[in-house]
Write an enzyme that holds these catalytic residues in place. Structure first.
Site, mmCIF file in Angstrom:
data_model
loop_
_atom_site.group_PDB
_atom_site.id
_atom_site.type_symbol
_atom_site.label_atom_id
_atom_site.label_comp_id
_atom_site.label_asym_id
_atom_site.label_seq_id
_atom_site.Cartn_x
_atom_site.Cartn_y
_atom_site.Cartn_z
ATOM 1 N N HIS A 113 -12.549 2.470 8.337
ATOM 2 C CA HIS A 113 -11.819 1.232 9.138
ATOM 3 C C HIS A 113 -12.509 1.201 10.461
ATOM 4 O O HIS A 113 -12.590 0.473 10.681
ATOM 5 C CB HIS A 113 -10.726 1.920 9.387
ATOM 6 C CG HIS A 113 -9.695 1.745 8.163
ATOM 7 N ND1 HIS A 113 -9.648 3.315 7.439
ATOM 8 C CD2 HIS A 113 -8.547 1.550 7.833
ATOM 9 C CE1 HIS A 113 -8.319 3.051 6.314
ATOM 10 N NE2 HIS A 113 -7.985 1.953 6.965
ATOM 11 N N ASP A 163 0.785 -1.085 -0.579
ATOM 12 C CA ASP A 163 0.394 -0.207 0.193
ATOM 13 C C ASP A 163 0.741 1.370 0.470
ATOM 14 O O ASP A 163 1.050 1.597 0.557
ATOM 15 C CB ASP A 163 -1.015 -0.150 1.002
ATOM 16 C CG ASP A 163 -1.921 0.922 1.485
ATOM 17 O OD1 ASP A 163 -2.129 1.415 0.069
ATOM 18 O OD2 ASP A 163 -2.164 1.194 1.941
ATOM 19 N N ARG A 217 -5.028 12.071 -0.094
ATOM 20 C CA ARG A 217 -4.509 11.324 -0.349
ATOM 21 C C ARG A 217 -5.008 10.704 -1.819
ATOM 22 O O ARG A 217 -5.171 10.568 -2.846
ATOM 23 C CB ARG A 217 -5.096 10.045 -0.224
ATOM 24 C CG ARG A 217 -4.883 9.378 1.673
ATOM 25 C CD ARG A 217 -5.094 8.416 2.515
ATOM 26 N NE ARG A 217 -5.295 7.157 1.732
ATOM 27 C CZ ARG A 217 -6.255 6.343 2.115
ATOM 28 N NH1 ARG A 217 -7.122 6.348 3.071
ATOM 29 N NH2 ARG A 217 -5.817 5.177 1.876
ATOM 30 N N LYS A 238 -8.954 2.723 -6.310
ATOM 31 C CA LYS A 238 -9.378 2.418 -4.958
ATOM 32 C C LYS A 238 -10.031 4.088 -4.650
ATOM 33 O O LYS A 238 -9.386 4.237 -5.109
ATOM 34 C CB LYS A 238 -8.118 1.806 -4.254
ATOM 35 C CG LYS A 238 -7.268 3.349 -3.981
ATOM 36 C CD LYS A 238 -6.533 2.550 -2.644
ATOM 37 C CE LYS A 238 -5.789 3.273 -2.309
ATOM 38 N NZ LYS A 238 -4.219 2.445 -1.089
ATOM 39 N N HIS A 239 -11.076 3.711 -3.729
ATOM 40 C CA HIS A 239 -11.732 2.251 -2.699
ATOM 41 C C HIS A 239 -13.094 2.746 -3.678
ATOM 42 O O HIS A 239 -14.045 3.602 -3.350
ATOM 43 C CB HIS A 239 -12.257 3.020 -2.217
ATOM 44 C CG HIS A 239 -10.855 3.248 -0.972
ATOM 45 N ND1 HIS A 239 -10.186 4.470 -1.504
ATOM 46 C CD2 HIS A 239 -9.722 2.402 -0.081
ATOM 47 C CE1 HIS A 239 -8.909 4.129 -0.308
ATOM 48 N NE2 HIS A 239 -8.324 2.864 0.317
ATOM 49 N N ASP A 293 -11.159 -3.987 -0.426
ATOM 50 C CA ASP A 293 -9.836 -3.603 1.214
ATOM 51 C C ASP A 293 -9.409 -4.372 2.258
ATOM 52 O O ASP A 293 -10.549 -5.513 2.489
ATOM 53 C CB ASP A 293 -10.709 -1.915 1.978
ATOM 54 C CG ASP A 293 -9.663 -1.088 2.111
ATOM 55 O OD1 ASP A 293 -8.674 -1.353 2.044
ATOM 56 O OD2 ASP A 293 -10.028 0.436 2.191
ATOM 57 N N ARG A 315 4.317 3.286 2.768
ATOM 58 C CA ARG A 315 4.672 2.058 3.225
ATOM 59 C C ARG A 315 7.057 1.953 2.412
ATOM 60 O O ARG A 315 7.326 1.658 4.112
ATOM 61 C CB ARG A 315 4.911 0.628 3.097
ATOM 62 C CG ARG A 315 3.522 0.652 2.676
ATOM 63 C CD ARG A 315 2.219 0.851 4.141
ATOM 64 N NE ARG A 315 0.944 1.252 4.548
ATOM 65 C CZ ARG A 315 0.267 1.970 5.228
ATOM 66 N NH1 ARG A 315 1.237 3.000 5.363
ATOM 67 N NH2 ARG A 315 -1.443 2.254 4.898
#
Length: 539
Positions: free
Chosen positions: A184, A71, A141, A171-172, A256, A79
């Site tokens: 989340h 990701d 983002r 995404k998403h 996801d 990351r």
């Protein structure tokens, strides 16, 4: 049609679990040999590009066509560079520059780094339209709030990444931008008509599909216009009816994180995985939180049991596993050392610029001769272009000639942004203007304080003042502290590292992201050392 004895292998093929550690655990290597189709890397798996390359080589030794996903949005969500902060600016900054050649160059540069590290699937770009400025999880983002802008930059990002030999993932789906809820933690509701969705949310996904994006990630979103009962990840109407049949997407559909509360709270981990596959998903991403062998085995066995019970058709599982293998074949074609760009299946690989035969080095997070972290020159240049400076009354003259005092307001981060990832302007500014001091305040530091300005200004004295915020409009305590402080010091420089909704301060500097590259770009503008300093705009 596969035999019943093949079911565990088929079920394993559709999983993309995470794991703990910077080397491949025994259980992952063993499961790969037994048919596990892929793995997902997180920040906990990354120390350096060279270490990730060694890790992925371990994985590939067990299964040469393993899908290695990460990701890596090259922005606040990073990351590969989580320990130092991304040396690229992120999507909102790229949207602010609004030059698709720059976006494609940044994505291509990122793709070469990922390919050199052995990563074959990147869960990026984020093609959500951030039409709700109060969105707690998308924000910077996204490329922006305009669907056409997001569409063209999303397509450019896909092209750049895949030209480097790494599969992109839009995404998403069908769009997480118009919400004030983080999936989340709960299920966001996108309460728009089909016509509105088609004109806004779906536009970037259509563009990504036209750009031949290899994968699409589902969002744990309730979209009543398409399905009033099931979140998109679990909805056949959305994944099969809309994405497959109406939009014509033939690539890999990956969920996801299936452990996210947006689906797990009501349906359970295993139940959500089975429902997602039945709806049309081909791969299950898991392991952000549940990163262990027990979880992987539990999901595999639940999928097998669902087929045997008739809750998931064997044909659907076979189709999902086939799409996983097709993507694996694409990534194999893209791998260094395959000059033809094709493989025995006849599936074309990416066009040009694959690293490998020429020994292209990893660049993200690379170091100079002294061991200092440098990074992406392409990314730093893009971050500098994104900076917007607005000059107001009583403004200090830039560049500063005196070391300032910097106050950084630290709101809670959403879960997608790693807690380990550094951000801010104080650090890079101190390197450029020795003597700079910096302090970071959170909500607890100002809770119950009748005069927040007194706390903010405690160590400032008469020096130039730099106030650094992230999405000030979303956090009342930040907005209040900012207002009180600017009453006393209207000459302060305000650096907004989130979505710039309001202009404040004597000088307002918008970076459109909080990456390392964005922080350095702002510091260079303030200190006057930017290679290409932006022209200020009068308020």
């Amino acid at each position: 049609m596969p035999r019943q004895g093949d079911l565990p292998e088929l079920a394993a093929a559709v999983l993309q679990p995470g794991f703990v550690g910077t080397t491949a655990p025994d259980w992952v290597r063993r499961r790969l040999a037994e048919g596990l189709g892929g793995v997902a890397l997180f920040a906990r798996n990354v120390e350096s590009a060279a270490q990730v390359a060694a890790l992925t080589a371990q994985l590939r030794a067990e299964r040469p066509d393993v899908i290695v996903a990460i990701d890596e949005e090259a922005g606040d969500v990073t990351r590969l560079e989580s320990r130092h902060g991304s040396s690229r600016p992120g999507n909102l900054a790229l949207g602010a520059v609004d030059d698709i050649a720059v976006t494609e160059a940044v994505a291509h540069d990122l793709g070469l780094d990922l390919a050199s590290a052995g990563v074959t699937l990147n869960y990026a770009p984020d093609t959500d339209v951030n039409s709700n400025p109060d969105n707690p999880v998308i924000g910077v983002r996204a490329f922006g709030a305009d669907a056409q802008l997001v569409a063209r930059h999303g397509a450019a990002f896909v092209a750049g990444l895949q030209r480097a030999g790494v599969a992109a993932c839009a995404k998403h789906f069908p769009g997480h931008g118009d919400t004030s809820v983080d999936s989340h933690h709960a299920v966001p509701v996108i309460d728009r008509s089909r016509a509105e969705l088609d004109a806004c949310e779906l536009l970037p996904f259509r563009a990504a599909i036209a750009a031949e994006v290899q994968a699409v990630m589902t969002g744990h979103l309730l979209v009543p216009a398409w399905d009033p009962e099931l979140p998109a990840t679990l909805s056949r109407r959305i994944l099969t009816g809309l994405l497959r049949e109406e939009l014509g997407f033939t690539g890999l559909i990956v969920t996801d994180g299936i452990e996210m509360r947006g689906v797990r709270r009501r349906y359970g981990l295993a139940g959500a995985a089975v429902l997602a596959l039945a709806a049309g998903a081909d791969a299950i991403c898991v392991g952000g939180d549940h990163a262990d062998e027990e979880t992987a085995v539990r999901l595999r066995d639940a999928i097998v049991a669902a087929v045997r019970a008739g809750d998931l058709s064997e044909e659907r599982l076979h189709d999902a596993a086939s799409r996983v293998r097709r993507l694996a074949a694409w990534t194999t074609a893209a791998r260094p050392g395959n000059p033809s760009g094709t493989n025995p299946t006849g599936i074309p690989g990416p066009g040009h610029d694959r690293p490998g035969a020429g020994g292209a080095p990893a660049r993200g997070g690379r170091t100079d001769g002294a061991g200092a972290v440098t990074g992406s020159a392409v990314g730093f240049a893009a971050a500098r272009r994104a900076v917007k400076v607005t000059v107001r009354a009583q403004a200090p003259v830039l560049p500063l000639t005196e070391a300032p005092h910097v106050v950084e307001f630290a709101p809670p981060r959403n879960i997608a942004v790693g807690l380990e990832t550094p951000w801010g302007v104080g650090g890079p500014l101190a390197e450029l203007l020795p003597g700079t001091t910096a302090v970071r305040l959170d909500a607890d530091d100002l809770a119950g304080v009748p005069d927040p300005a007194a706390v903010v200004l405690a160590d400032a004295g008469a020096r130039p003042l730099v106030l650094v915020v992230r999405d000030a409009h979303r956090h009342p305590w930040v907005a209040e502290a900012l207002a009180h402080t600017l009453t006393v010091r209207p000459d302060a420089i305000v650096v907004e590292m989130g979505v710039p909704v309001a202009i404040s301060g004597g000088v307002h500097v918008a970076t459109y992201g909080a990456t390392r590259a964005c922080g350095l770009a702002a510091a260079q503008v303030i200190a006057g050392t930017s290679v290409s300093a932006p022209e200020p705009v009068a308020a």
